[in-house]
Design a protein around this motif. Structure first.
Motif, PDB file in Angstrom:
ATOM      1  N   PHE A 175       0.839  -1.196   0.000  1.00  0.00           N
ATOM      2  CA  PHE A 175       0.000   0.000   0.000  1.00  0.00           C
ATOM      3  C   PHE A 175       0.877   1.250   0.000  1.00  0.00           C
ATOM      4  N   PHE A 176       1.896   1.266   0.850  1.00  0.00           N
ATOM      5  CA  PHE A 176       2.811   2.416   0.892  1.00  0.00           C
ATOM      6  C   PHE A 176       3.453   2.637  -0.475  1.00  0.00           C
ATOM      7  N   ASN A 177       3.990   1.571  -1.069  1.00  0.00           N
ATOM      8  CA  ASN A 177       4.691   1.699  -2.353  1.00  0.00           C
ATOM      9  C   ASN A 177       3.756   2.195  -3.458  1.00  0.00           C
ATOM     10  N   ALA A 178       2.552   1.624  -3.522  1.00  0.00           N
ATOM     11  CA  ALA A 178       1.616   2.002  -4.586  1.00  0.00           C
ATOM     12  C   ALA A 178       1.100   3.428  -4.401  1.00  0.00           C
ATOM     13  N   SER A 186      -2.307  -0.993  -8.991  1.00  0.00           N
ATOM     14  CA  SER A 186      -1.969  -1.850  -7.845  1.00  0.00           C
ATOM     15  C   SER A 186      -2.738  -1.422  -6.596  1.00  0.00           C
ATOM     16  N   LEU A 187      -2.855  -0.102  -6.410  1.00  0.00           N
ATOM     17  CA  LEU A 187      -3.571   0.405  -5.240  1.00  0.00           C
ATOM     18  C   LEU A 187      -5.038  -0.015  -5.299  1.00  0.00           C
ATOM     19  N   MET A 219     -10.072   6.452  -4.339  1.00  0.00           N
ATOM     20  CA  MET A 219      -9.089   6.418  -5.429  1.00  0.00           C
ATOM     21  C   MET A 219      -8.769   7.839  -5.900  1.00  0.00           C
ATOM     22  N   LYS A 220      -9.784   8.683  -5.998  1.00  0.00           N
ATOM     23  CA  LYS A 220      -9.576  10.071  -6.420  1.00  0.00           C
ATOM     24  C   LYS A 220      -8.650  10.801  -5.456  1.00  0.00           C
TER      25      LYS A 220
END
Length: 285
Positions: A175-178, A186-187, A219-220
């Protein structure tokens, strides 16, 4: 003589301090307030006739709980004027804390102070109702009723879908990386359809003034955040469990810390809890 008295009191008090902090923090949701309560309990312990106390731990637990009950009355008034969503102070733990997770602490906020005390002392800390009654100064039957009412309110906040520990930490890292790289595909694959975001800035740092609900809205938000992260940076300081949930601490572009905790259900991120209020992060520095 006063120095000897202080050392004597500290010798019996200090081994109990971590347990007392657990009670106070879970009652209050504030690390600073919990520390103040435990310190006040120590002052009262110094003044007490300790030779007459048969069970120091029970005596001090009662003292801390009663101090917390007094504190909760003023805390409720403060919550009413709090700017934006309120979240408990983030506590970073080496191990997953299964007794009181962040969603459960939020559920406890909806209880009366006495319901909260009865539930925590009996259901979480395992005390019998006789001891609970002595602590909150109600009869055992009333304490049973208080705990039962509390249980009904918080049942939904209990983790229903246990996630394997290592898998949950891996999900937090992904989650952090995406979220920081802007990998929206990916998120999106990690988020539940009814995902929500709860951000506590306390009026001290920018944060959404209301919780954000639903996949598209979340997502937005993260699309906008990703653009800021890529421009200004967001550095991972530490990963682990934040109030019993997988998450991480980051250092943001304004030089302040931030915590993110993820509630996971059925392998998906169901809720995202972000604490940005610097007053709630001082103990993490």
């Amino acid at each position: 003589m006063e120095g000897v008295r202080h050392e004597d009191a500290a010798a019996s008090f200090d081994p109990l301090r971590p347990k007392l902090m657990r009670v106070a923090y879970r009652m209050l949701g504030s690390v600073a307030d919990a520390e103040d309560v435990v310190q006040e309990a120590f002052i009262r312990w110094m003044r007490a006739d300790r030779g007459e106390v048969r069970e120091p731990e029970a005596f001090l637990r009662r003292t801390v709980t009663r101090l917390c009950l007094d504190q909760l009355k003023s805390a409720r008034r403060q919550r009413e004027t709090y700017v934006g969503p309120w979240l408990p102070d983030p506590v970073m733990e080496e191990q997953e804390e299964e007794d009181v997770t962040l969603p459960l602490m939020l559920a406890l906020e909806r209880l009366s102070p006495l319901e909260r005390a009865a539930f925590l002392l009996h259901d979480v800390f395992g005390l019998g109702f006789e001891e609970v009654a002595a602590t909150i100064q109600r009869d055992p039957a009333a304490c049973r009723q208080l705990a039962a009412r509390a249980r009904t309110h918080v049942r939904e906040a209990r983790p229903r879908f246990q996630v394997e520990k290592q898998r949950s930490l891996e999900l937090a890292e992904a989650f952090f990386n995406a979220s920081r790289s802007g990998d929206m595909k990916s998120l999106g694959a990690m988020l539940a359809a009814d995902v929500s975001v709860h951000a506590d800035g306390g009026g001290k740092r920018p944060a959404a003034m209301q919780p954000i609900f639903g996949f598209d809205a979340v997502m937005k938000v993260h699309e906008n955040l990703a653009a800021q992260f890529q421009k200004n940076g967001s550095k991972l300081v530490r990963a682990g469990f934040v109030n019993g949930l997988p998450g991480f601490i980051t250092l943001e572009a304004d030089g302040e810390l931030q915590t993110t905790a993820l509630e996971i259900e059925n392998g998906k991120v169901a809720a995202i809890y972000v604490v940005r209020n610097p007053d709630k992060l001082k103990h993490l520095h």
